[in-house]
Design an enzyme around this catalytic site. Structure first.
Site, PDB file in Angstrom:
ATOM      1  N   ASN A   1       0.910   0.843   3.798  1.00 54.00           N
ATOM      2  CA  ASN A   1       2.329   0.792   3.422  1.00 54.00           C
ATOM      3  C   ASN A   1       3.071   2.046   3.864  1.00 54.00           C
ATOM      4  O   ASN A   1       4.222   1.977   4.286  1.00 54.00           O
ATOM      5  CB  ASN A   1       2.476   0.554   1.913  1.00 54.00           C
ATOM      6  CG  ASN A   1       2.388  -0.927   1.573  1.00 54.00           C
ATOM      7  OD1 ASN A   1       2.284  -1.762   2.468  1.00 54.00           O
ATOM      8  ND2 ASN A   1       2.412  -1.262   0.305  1.00 54.00           N
TER       9      ASN A   1
ATOM     10  N   LYS B   1      -4.812   0.666   1.368  1.00 55.74           N
ATOM     11  CA  LYS B   1      -3.570  -0.006   0.958  1.00 55.74           C
ATOM     12  C   LYS B   1      -2.375   0.950   1.049  1.00 55.74           C
ATOM     13  O   LYS B   1      -1.321   0.634   1.606  1.00 55.74           O
ATOM     14  CB  LYS B   1      -3.743  -0.552  -0.458  1.00 55.74           C
ATOM     15  CG  LYS B   1      -2.494  -1.131  -1.076  1.00 55.74           C
ATOM     16  CD  LYS B   1      -2.048  -2.381  -0.371  1.00 55.74           C
ATOM     17  CE  LYS B   1      -0.628  -2.717  -0.728  1.00 55.74           C
ATOM     18  NZ  LYS B   1      -0.393  -4.034  -1.157  1.00 55.74           N
TER      19      LYS B   1
ATOM     20  N   LEU C   1       0.045  -8.962   1.505  1.00 51.88           N
ATOM     21  CA  LEU C   1       1.037 -10.033   1.652  1.00 51.88           C
ATOM     22  C   LEU C   1       2.444  -9.473   1.712  1.00 51.88           C
ATOM     23  O   LEU C   1       2.782  -8.562   0.962  1.00 51.88           O
ATOM     24  CB  LEU C   1       0.981 -10.972   0.443  1.00 51.88           C
ATOM     25  CG  LEU C   1      -0.363 -11.556   0.047  1.00 51.88           C
ATOM     26  CD1 LEU C   1      -0.222 -12.368  -1.231  1.00 51.88           C
ATOM     27  CD2 LEU C   1      -0.871 -12.434   1.176  1.00 51.88           C
ATOM     28  N   ARG C   2       3.264 -10.077   2.576  1.00 49.08           N
ATOM     29  CA  ARG C   2       4.684  -9.736   2.586  1.00 49.08           C
ATOM     30  C   ARG C   2       5.446 -10.836   1.880  1.00 49.08           C
ATOM     31  O   ARG C   2       5.182 -12.027   2.120  1.00 49.08           O
ATOM     32  CB  ARG C   2       5.216  -9.694   4.027  1.00 49.08           C
ATOM     33  CG  ARG C   2       4.864  -8.475   4.795  1.00 49.08           C
ATOM     34  CD  ARG C   2       5.136  -8.703   6.259  1.00 49.08           C
ATOM     35  NE  ARG C   2       4.357  -9.818   6.779  1.00 49.08           N
ATOM     36  CZ  ARG C   2       4.547 -10.383   7.967  1.00 49.08           C
ATOM     37  NH1 ARG C   2       5.501  -9.973   8.751  1.00 49.08           N
ATOM     38  NH2 ARG C   2       3.777 -11.378   8.380  1.00 49.08           N
ATOM     39  N   GLU C   3       6.389 -10.459   1.047  1.00 53.17           N
ATOM     40  CA  GLU C   3       7.247 -11.471   0.443  1.00 53.17           C
ATOM     41  C   GLU C   3       7.958 -12.220   1.563  1.00 53.17           C
ATOM     42  O   GLU C   3       8.316 -11.630   2.585  1.00 53.17           O
ATOM     43  CB  GLU C   3       8.293 -10.812  -0.468  1.00 53.17           C
ATOM     44  CG  GLU C   3       7.675 -10.232  -1.718  1.00 53.17           C
ATOM     45  CD  GLU C   3       8.703  -9.599  -2.646  1.00 53.17           C
ATOM     46  OE1 GLU C   3       9.889  -9.926  -2.546  1.00 53.17           O
ATOM     47  OE2 GLU C   3       8.285  -8.768  -3.470  1.00 53.17           O
TER      48      GLU C   3
ATOM     49  N   CYS D   1       7.375  -2.758  -3.211  1.00 55.40           N
ATOM     50  CA  CYS D   1       6.123  -2.093  -2.817  1.00 55.40           C
ATOM     51  C   CYS D   1       6.324  -0.788  -2.057  1.00 55.40           C
ATOM     52  O   CYS D   1       5.864   0.263  -2.503  1.00 55.40           O
ATOM     53  CB  CYS D   1       5.278  -3.045  -1.976  1.00 55.40           C
ATOM     54  SG  CYS D   1       4.779  -4.489  -2.899  1.00 55.40           S
TER      55      CYS D   1
ATOM     56  N   LYS E   1      15.320  -8.008   1.838  1.00 46.80           N
ATOM     57  CA  LYS E   1      15.091  -8.521   3.195  1.00 46.80           C
ATOM     58  C   LYS E   1      15.302 -10.033   3.130  1.00 46.80           C
ATOM     59  O   LYS E   1      15.561 -10.569   2.034  1.00 46.80           O
ATOM     60  CB  LYS E   1      13.676  -8.175   3.688  1.00 46.80           C
ATOM     61  CG  LYS E   1      12.571  -8.794   2.858  1.00 46.80           C
ATOM     62  CD  LYS E   1      11.209  -8.552   3.487  1.00 46.80           C
ATOM     63  CE  LYS E   1      10.134  -9.320   2.751  1.00 46.80           C
ATOM     64  NZ  LYS E   1       8.838  -9.208   3.354  1.00 46.80           N
TER      65      LYS E   1
ATOM     66  N   THR F   1       2.147  -3.471 -10.934  1.00 46.21           N
ATOM     67  CA  THR F   1       1.962  -2.040 -11.200  1.00 46.21           C
ATOM     68  C   THR F   1       3.255  -1.343 -10.756  1.00 46.21           C
ATOM     69  O   THR F   1       3.278  -0.696  -9.708  1.00 46.21           O
ATOM     70  CB  THR F   1       0.747  -1.484 -10.432  1.00 46.21           C
ATOM     71  OG1 THR F   1       0.839  -1.891  -9.054  1.00 46.21           O
ATOM     72  CG2 THR F   1      -0.560  -1.971 -11.002  1.00 46.21           C
TER      73      THR F   1
ATOM     74  N   LYS G   1       7.815   2.391  -3.870  1.00 45.19           N
ATOM     75  CA  LYS G   1       6.942   2.793  -4.986  1.00 45.19           C
ATOM     76  C   LYS G   1       5.616   3.348  -4.473  1.00 45.19           C
ATOM     77  O   LYS G   1       5.127   4.373  -4.966  1.00 45.19           O
ATOM     78  CB  LYS G   1       6.707   1.556  -5.873  1.00 45.19           C
ATOM     79  CG  LYS G   1       5.491   1.625  -6.754  1.00 45.19           C
ATOM     80  CD  LYS G   1       5.172   0.292  -7.391  1.00 45.19           C
ATOM     81  CE  LYS G   1       4.324  -0.582  -6.513  1.00 45.19           C
ATOM     82  NZ  LYS G   1       2.996  -0.917  -6.987  1.00 45.19           N
TER      83      LYS G   1
HETATM   84  C1  UDX Z   1       5.133  -4.805   2.036  1.00 46.89           C
HETATM   85  C2  UDX Z   1       3.956  -4.795   3.033  1.00 46.89           C
HETATM   86  O1  UDX Z   1       4.403  -5.239   4.314  1.00 46.89           O
HETATM   87  C3  UDX Z   1       2.832  -5.694   2.526  1.00 46.89           C
HETATM   88  O2  UDX Z   1       1.715  -5.592   3.399  1.00 46.89           O
HETATM   89  C4  UDX Z   1       2.440  -5.255   1.127  1.00 46.89           C
HETATM   90  O3  UDX Z   1       1.437  -6.081   0.612  1.00 46.89           O
HETATM   91  C5  UDX Z   1       3.636  -5.266   0.205  1.00 46.89           C
HETATM   92  O4  UDX Z   1       4.669  -4.434   0.751  1.00 46.89           O
HETATM   93  P1  UDX Z   1       7.169  -6.451   1.491  1.00 46.89           P
HETATM   94  O5  UDX Z   1       7.568  -5.487   0.423  1.00 46.89           O
HETATM   95  O6  UDX Z   1       7.175  -7.902   1.183  1.00 46.89           O
HETATM   96  O7  UDX Z   1       5.685  -6.118   2.029  1.00 46.89           O
HETATM   97  O8  UDX Z   1       8.195  -6.194   2.704  1.00 46.89           O
HETATM   98  P2  UDX Z   1       8.069  -5.837   4.251  1.00 46.89           P
HETATM   99  O9  UDX Z   1       8.170  -7.057   5.063  1.00 46.89           O
HETATM  100  O10 UDX Z   1       6.936  -4.943   4.506  1.00 46.89           O
HETATM  101  O11 UDX Z   1       9.419  -4.997   4.441  1.00 46.89           O
HETATM  102  C6  UDX Z   1       9.602  -3.778   3.728  1.00 46.89           C
HETATM  103  C7  UDX Z   1      10.978  -3.213   3.969  1.00 46.89           C
HETATM  104  O12 UDX Z   1      11.093  -2.714   5.290  1.00 46.89           O
HETATM  105  C8  UDX Z   1      12.106  -4.207   3.782  1.00 46.89           C
HETATM  106  O13 UDX Z   1      13.165  -3.580   3.110  1.00 46.89           O
HETATM  107  C9  UDX Z   1      12.514  -4.571   5.198  1.00 46.89           C
HETATM  108  O14 UDX Z   1      13.846  -4.958   5.325  1.00 46.89           O
HETATM  109  C10 UDX Z   1      12.260  -3.233   5.906  1.00 46.89           C
HETATM  110  N1  UDX Z   1      12.021  -3.419   7.341  1.00 46.89           N
HETATM  111  C11 UDX Z   1      10.908  -4.063   7.778  1.00 46.89           C
HETATM  112  C12 UDX Z   1      12.939  -2.914   8.271  1.00 46.89           C
HETATM  113  O15 UDX Z   1      13.972  -2.331   7.892  1.00 46.89           O
HETATM  114  N2  UDX Z   1      12.676  -3.072   9.590  1.00 46.89           N
HETATM  115  C13 UDX Z   1      11.573  -3.710  10.061  1.00 46.89           C
HETATM  116  O16 UDX Z   1      11.423  -3.808  11.280  1.00 46.89           O
HETATM  117  C14 UDX Z   1      10.661  -4.231   9.120  1.00 46.89           C
END
Ligand code: UDX
Length: 448
Positions: free
Chosen positions: A211, A207, A153-155, A263, A324, A86, A266
């Site tokens: 986020n 959700k 889930l986190r990537e 995620c 990341k 989405t 958006k």
């Molecule tokens: C996120 C949510 O964590 C997850 O629960 C949801 O299902 C999908 O979106 P994701 O997009 O995989 O997961 O990444 P995430 O690990 O959450 O990190 C998001 C962003 O925050 C990244 O750019 C990461 O680098 C940044 N980040 C995260 C920081 O800059 N500092 C941190 O301490 C943690």
């Protein structure tokens, strides 16, 4: 029990593989025949640690199947899970439901015998109700149960996140849906994983609220880092102390170039627009979005300061392209934004990323794509770290020094310790700390 999962992106493929691992008979469906053919040969459409091995195992053991034909599997499955993407509609800033409605167009004729339709894709508040009406419009005889079941889930950590869930959220008004979902999550219920049954709207809100909170937390620590830089503070020690307060927790307190990925940006935008629409603006989240959008510009300023204001003609080694570590995903990656800015200011960029190179080469012309981190540093005037890969944390700092023309490191993920960099006499810029050894004269000779 037979399950169909529609969509073989992160959520669909990881959930499908994990449900198969839990013993269910799972068929993953995708309209992209090419993707399905590759999956049948165990070629994954993206990189996710440990997914390949788990997928192979479940295919071998006969619990995981792939098809582009929805009909057979939809007719024989008791539970059908929608996990299609989405993405953001860039014209409106809203979440696009195009793929969800296209799935429903194909699926509606098979929604008979009280099958359970589960929505795992992240969808705007109120979508589940709209979907119900849409299905009845397409198929007046439809007989099905409906539930929202958001994923968290986190990537890069998706398998672990699925198997060691913090909580399960189920949004439905149907008792039959509730009991089927309790069967699906039986193992987790036995383990005592918190299980929240609520209304569809609350599930959808949970959700977004999760986020949004993560985005808020990251922005908070980024602002604290900015403050530390001005106050002779140390963000590493500050984050550690904050995190030890169990009410706050250590997660998401690492400063960086801003949150990215497919995620958080958006979902925060969708939530912000929705809140305004229902006349309850989330001003905190609006500020987070503004602050995060300006973060790459702030990172550029740090780099410019480190290069004493002049980037034209400078050769810069860049480590990290993905949004990341532990993913090959470049979507909404702050690294790309920063790289474009540096390139436009006339810097020559030598880049390296453990997993993001292939996709980056298609969208970033004019850069040198190095074979390894050290090659990226060869004869460079400085090194900029943009992603926190383990491979970068393990760099041999003596070699880094040999390869760079000037021992200048700008670490926008704080992967190195201040002591380490001090003892190796680097000029070191990191977030939330004053630079170390600010002025460095170029070495006479570069490494061969
Ligand atoms: C996120 C949510 O964590 C997850 O629960 C949801 O299902 C999908 O979106 P994701 O997009 O995989 O997961 O990444 P995430 O690990 O959450 O990190 C998001 C962003 O925050 C990244 O750019 C990461 O680098 C940044 N980040 C995260 C920081 O800059 N500092 C941190 O301490 C943690």
């Amino acid at each position: 029990m037979k399950i169909t999962i529609i969509g073989t992106g992160y959520v669909g493929l990881v959930s499908g593989t994990c449900f198969a691992e839990l013993g269910f008979d799972v068929t993953c469906v995708d309209k992209d025949e090419n993707k399905i053919q590759k999956l049948k040969k165990s070629t994954l459409p993206f990189f996710e640690p440990n997914l390949s091995e788990l997928l192979d195992k479940n295919v071998r053991e006969g619990r995981l199947h792939f098809t582009s034909l929805l009909k057979n599997t939809a007719e024989t499955s008791k539970i059908i899970i929608i996990a299609v993407g989405t993405p953001c509609d860039f014209e409106t800033g809203r979440t696009s439901l195009k793929d969800i409605y296209s799935v429903l167009d194909s699926l509606a004729p098979y929604l008979r015998n009280n099958k359970l339709l589960v929505l795992k894709s992240t969808v705007p508040i109120g979508t589940l109700k709209k979907i119900e009406q849409y299905i009845y419009m397409l198929n007046k005889q439809a007989k099905f149960e409906l539930a929202s079941n958001p994923e968290f889930l986190r990537e890069g950590n998706a398998i672990q996140d699925f198997m060691k869930l913090d909580r399960i959220v189920v949004g439905t008004e149907s008792l039959k849906a509730k009991s089927l979902l309790r069967i699906l999550y039986h193992n987790f219920l036995l383990e005592g994983i918190p299980y929240i049954e609520t209304t569809p709207e609350t599930a959808e809100l949970i959700k977004y609220a999760s986020n949004a909170f993560l985005g808020l937390k990251v922005s908070y620590i980024n602002q604290m880092a900015d403050l530390c830089e001005k106050s002779n503070g140390n963000i590493r020690e500050l984050a550690q102390a904050l995190g030890l307060d169990h009410r706050i927790g250590r997660g998401f307190l690492d400063p960086g170039p801003g949150f990215g990925g497919s995620c958080l940006p958006k979902d925060l935008l969708e939530l912000s627009i929705y809140a305004k629409e229902v006349e309850k603006p989330l001003t905190l989240i609006d500020e987070v979005l503004k602050f995060n959008n300006l973060r790459p510009q702030k990172m550029l300023k740090i780099i410019q300061t480190a290069f004493e204001g002049n980037l034209k003609g400078k050769t810069i080694a860049i480590l990290g392209l993905t949004f990341k570590a532990n993913t090959d995903d470049l979507r909404d990656s702050p690294s790309l934004n920063i790289i474009n800015k540096l390139y436009n200011l006339g810097a020559t960029l030598q880049v390296y990323d453990p997993k993001g190179m292939e996709s980056a080469q298609k969208i970033l012309p004019g850069l040198y794509f190095a074979k390894n981190p050290y090659e990226a540093m060869k004869n460079a005037d400085g090194l900029v770290i943009l992603t926190e890969w383990e491979e970068f944390k393990d760099l041999d700092l003596e070699r880094v020094k040999q390869f760079l023309k000037t021992p200048l490191v700008i670490d926008l993920r704080n992967i190195f310790s201040l002591d380490q960099m001090k003892s190796k006499e680097f000029t070191y810029y990191s977030l939330g700390h004053r630079p170390l050894n600010e002025k460095t004269k170029p070495k006479r000779q570069a490494a061969a």
